[in-house]
Motif scaffolding. Structure first.
Motif, PDB file in Angstrom:
ATOM      1  N   TRP B  81       0.751  -1.244   0.106  1.00 15.16           N
ATOM      2  CA  TRP B  81       0.111   0.020  -0.008  1.00 15.16           C
ATOM      3  C   TRP B  81       0.863   1.125   0.080  1.00 15.16           C
ATOM      4  O   TRP B  81       0.169   2.238  -0.497  1.00 15.16           O
ATOM      5  N   LEU B  82       2.163   0.997   0.558  1.00 11.66           N
ATOM      6  CA  LEU B  82       2.805   2.285   0.349  1.00 11.66           C
ATOM      7  C   LEU B  82       3.816   2.329  -0.815  1.00 11.66           C
ATOM      8  O   LEU B  82       3.957   3.533  -1.059  1.00 11.66           O
ATOM      9  N   ARG B  83       3.930   1.279  -1.603  1.00 16.99           N
ATOM     10  CA  ARG B  83       4.266   1.456  -2.888  1.00 16.99           C
ATOM     11  C   ARG B  83       3.350   0.693  -4.205  1.00 16.99           C
ATOM     12  O   ARG B  83       3.729  -0.193  -4.577  1.00 16.99           O
ATOM     13  N   PRO B  84       2.334   1.718  -4.250  1.00 13.72           N
ATOM     14  CA  PRO B  84       1.129   1.181  -5.156  1.00 13.72           C
ATOM     15  C   PRO B  84       1.916   0.582  -6.557  1.00 13.72           C
ATOM     16  O   PRO B  84       1.080  -0.331  -7.128  1.00 13.72           O
ATOM     17  N   GLU B  85       2.901   1.304  -6.919  1.00 13.32           N
ATOM     18  CA  GLU B  85       3.370   1.072  -8.183  1.00 13.32           C
ATOM     19  C   GLU B  85       3.751  -0.323  -8.308  1.00 13.32           C
ATOM     20  O   GLU B  85       3.614  -1.006  -9.284  1.00 13.32           O
ATOM     21  N   ARG B  86       4.564  -0.908  -7.214  1.00 11.91           N
ATOM     22  CA  ARG B  86       5.149  -2.101  -7.130  1.00 11.91           C
ATOM     23  C   ARG B  86       4.061  -2.977  -7.198  1.00 11.91           C
ATOM     24  O   ARG B  86       4.112  -4.112  -7.783  1.00 11.91           O
ATOM     25  N   GLY B  87       3.000  -2.959  -6.342  1.00 14.72           N
ATOM     26  CA  GLY B  87       1.783  -3.602  -6.440  1.00 14.72           C
ATOM     27  C   GLY B  87       1.356  -3.821  -7.845  1.00 14.72           C
ATOM     28  O   GLY B  87       1.055  -5.101  -8.086  1.00 14.72           O
ATOM     29  N   ALA B  88       1.246  -2.612  -8.525  1.00 14.77           N
ATOM     30  CA  ALA B  88       0.493  -2.884  -9.753  1.00 14.77           C
ATOM     31  C   ALA B  88       1.464  -3.553 -10.835  1.00 14.77           C
ATOM     32  O   ALA B  88       0.939  -4.434 -11.599  1.00 14.77           O
ATOM     33  N   ILE B  89       2.604  -3.501 -10.588  1.00 12.83           N
ATOM     34  CA  ILE B  89       3.566  -4.221 -11.361  1.00 12.83           C
ATOM     35  C   ILE B  89       3.513  -5.734 -11.396  1.00 12.83           C
ATOM     36  O   ILE B  89       3.489  -6.616 -12.143  1.00 12.83           O
ATOM     37  N   LEU B  90       3.499  -5.968 -10.189  1.00 12.04           N
ATOM     38  CA  LEU B  90       3.532  -7.589  -9.678  1.00 12.04           C
ATOM     39  C   LEU B  90       2.106  -8.060 -10.269  1.00 12.04           C
ATOM     40  O   LEU B  90       2.085  -9.169 -10.849  1.00 12.04           O
ATOM     41  N   ALA B 119      15.150  -2.345  -9.163  1.00 10.65           N
ATOM     42  CA  ALA B 119      14.884  -2.715  -7.800  1.00 10.65           C
ATOM     43  C   ALA B 119      14.121  -3.840  -7.295  1.00 10.65           C
ATOM     44  O   ALA B 119      14.664  -4.679  -6.265  1.00 10.65           O
ATOM     45  N   MET B 120      13.092  -4.366  -7.925  1.00  9.88           N
ATOM     46  CA  MET B 120      12.279  -5.552  -7.751  1.00  9.88           C
ATOM     47  C   MET B 120      12.963  -6.813  -8.012  1.00  9.88           C
ATOM     48  O   MET B 120      12.648  -7.854  -7.485  1.00  9.88           O
ATOM     49  N   VAL B 121      13.878  -7.037  -8.950  1.00 12.55           N
ATOM     50  CA  VAL B 121      14.410  -7.778  -9.363  1.00 12.55           C
ATOM     51  C   VAL B 121      15.717  -8.142  -8.365  1.00 12.55           C
ATOM     52  O   VAL B 121      15.767  -9.537  -7.921  1.00 12.55           O
ATOM     53  N   ALA B 122      16.311  -7.118  -8.062  1.00 10.39           N
ATOM     54  CA  ALA B 122      17.260  -7.070  -7.074  1.00 10.39           C
ATOM     55  C   ALA B 122      16.563  -7.813  -5.673  1.00 10.39           C
ATOM     56  O   ALA B 122      17.384  -8.505  -4.889  1.00 10.39           O
ATOM     57  N   ASP B 123      15.429  -7.110  -5.348  1.00 12.05           N
ATOM     58  CA  ASP B 123      14.999  -7.794  -4.008  1.00 12.05           C
ATOM     59  C   ASP B 123      14.047  -8.963  -4.065  1.00 12.05           C
ATOM     60  O   ASP B 123      13.563  -9.335  -3.149  1.00 12.05           O
ATOM     61  N   GLY B 124      14.139  -9.615  -5.170  1.00 11.05           N
ATOM     62  CA  GLY B 124      13.415 -10.946  -5.418  1.00 11.05           C
ATOM     63  C   GLY B 124      12.104 -11.103  -5.876  1.00 11.05           C
ATOM     64  O   GLY B 124      11.581 -11.887  -5.857  1.00 11.05           O
ATOM     65  N   SER B 125      11.315  -9.788  -5.989  1.00  8.51           N
ATOM     66  CA  SER B 125       9.887  -9.668  -6.170  1.00  8.51           C
ATOM     67  C   SER B 125       9.651 -10.045  -7.729  1.00  8.51           C
ATOM     68  O   SER B 125       8.508 -10.688  -8.064  1.00  8.51           O
TER      69      SER B 125
END
Lengths: 198, 151
Positions: B81-90, B119-125
């Motif tokens: 919820w703090l990073r909605p862009e990441r949620g949307a990308i997932l 960044a999401m590839v780096a953190d495994g998402s």
């Protein structure tokens, strides 16, 4: 719904994504061409550019950076299970050249759309692809009310080398756009350009 | 012309310090919904002020280009919820997607999405994925030729 299904199939075939660049001057019909052959409604994204604006804005000698965004339209054609082709329309305005390098990187080739009413607007594109060694074809988009030129006349006006195909096209017609792309890929295969090998 | 419409917006974004963007994120979101196309660009908020995310914005440093393929390695979690862009990308990457398609879907500039994806590839998402079948250039060209002819 296929969503539950796709989650249980991690081994889904993943295609290779390749691209062709559609270049040309502002209003030459790039977006129209992409829309004519794309299997999806062309998608649009943006790129942010930062530029030093001194000399442009009067900021009393203080160099300032400004950012602006530029729209980038693209379409997609699924070739088969292994290959998906993306068509990228280049931003028409000359000041967005910064994007061309990345767009051209790894591209199979390019189509330069020429508008005979404003032929000079595609000089930059021809120059760019020649210098980068990216194989391209020139497609002369037929606009209603424009003088019909022969292929040789356009070729001479653009000063492109003899091996570069120059074809007449109608960006609104799917069949015509298809022929332009076929001409390009045939040209690339025939050309064996050193940049494209490997 | 769309580029004209967004010109001033981007310039405004750069004129303000990044602290302002981080604090004003809820407001900026409501502006998104209110103005649709005229949404306010929040380059610093989107990358969460993460200097690493800025460092990987370029294709040369992230190793990602517009046609790099990624797929979600996890489902969106509660902290998204703090990073909605990441949620949307997932959410959009349940199947392998290219960076440029993800950018179009989450309606953010492709350079920023590349940074977030890196960044999401780096953190495994997210996981990068290559094509199932590795084809040579000539094979690809011939496949494209056949495919185009049969359109």
């Amino acid at each position: 719904m296929a969503s539950a299904d796709s989650e249980t199939r991690p081994q889904e075939a993943i295609p290779q994504a390749v691209k062709i660049i559609i270049a040309g001057g502002f209003g030459a019909g790039k977006t129209t061409l992409v829309a004519s052959v794309s299997e999806i409604t062309p998608l649009s994204t943006e790129e942010v550019m930062t530029e030093a604006s001194y000399g442009v804005d009067d900021t009393g000698g203080v160099e300032q950076k400004t950012t602006t965004t530029v729209a980038l339209d693209f379409g997609r054609i699924t070739i088969n299970d292994d290959v998906v082709l993306y068509l990228f329309g280049t931003p028409g305005q000359d000041r967005f050249w910064f994007m061309w390098d990345e767009l051209a990187e790894g591209a199979l080739g390019a189509v330069v759309l020429a508008d005979t009413r404003r032929l000079d607007t595609c000089f930059h594109a021809v120059d760019f692809f020649e210098r980068r060694g990216v194989p391209f074809v020139v497609a002369v988009n037929r606009f209603e009310g424009s003088t019909v030129y022969r292929e040789e006349e356009v070729r001479e006006a653009l000063d492109v080398s003899a091996e570069v195909p120059v074809v007449l096209a109608d960006a609104r017609e799917r069949e015509s756009c298809k022929e332009v792309l076929v001409e390009l890929v045939t040209h690339v295969i025939r050309g064996r350009n050193p940049v494209m090998s490997g | 012309m769309r580029t004209d419409g967004v010109h001033g917006r981007g310039a405004a974004a750069s004129a303000l310090p990044e602290e302002v963007f981080r604090r004003s994120e809820p407001d900026a979101r409501s502006h998104d919904e209110e103005f649709g196309q005229e949404r306010f660009l929040r380059p610093f908020a989107v990358t969460a002020g993460d200097p690493d995310a800025h460092a990987v914005l370029g294709p040369e440093s992230s190793g990602l280009d517009m046609l790099s393929l990624v797929v979600a390695a996890r489902v969106p979690g509660r902290h998204e919820w703090l990073r909605p862009e990441r949620g949307a990308i997932l959410g959009h990457a349940l199947r392998a997607r290219t960076v440029v398609e993800l950018a179009a879907e989450v309606r953010l500039p492709v350079g920023q999405v590349r940074g977030i994806v890196a960044a999401m590839v780096a953190d495994g998402s997210l996981q990068r994925c290559g094509p199932s079948r590795s084809l040579g250039r000539q094979d690809i060209l011939h496949a494209v030729l056949v495919g185009l002819r049969s359109l």
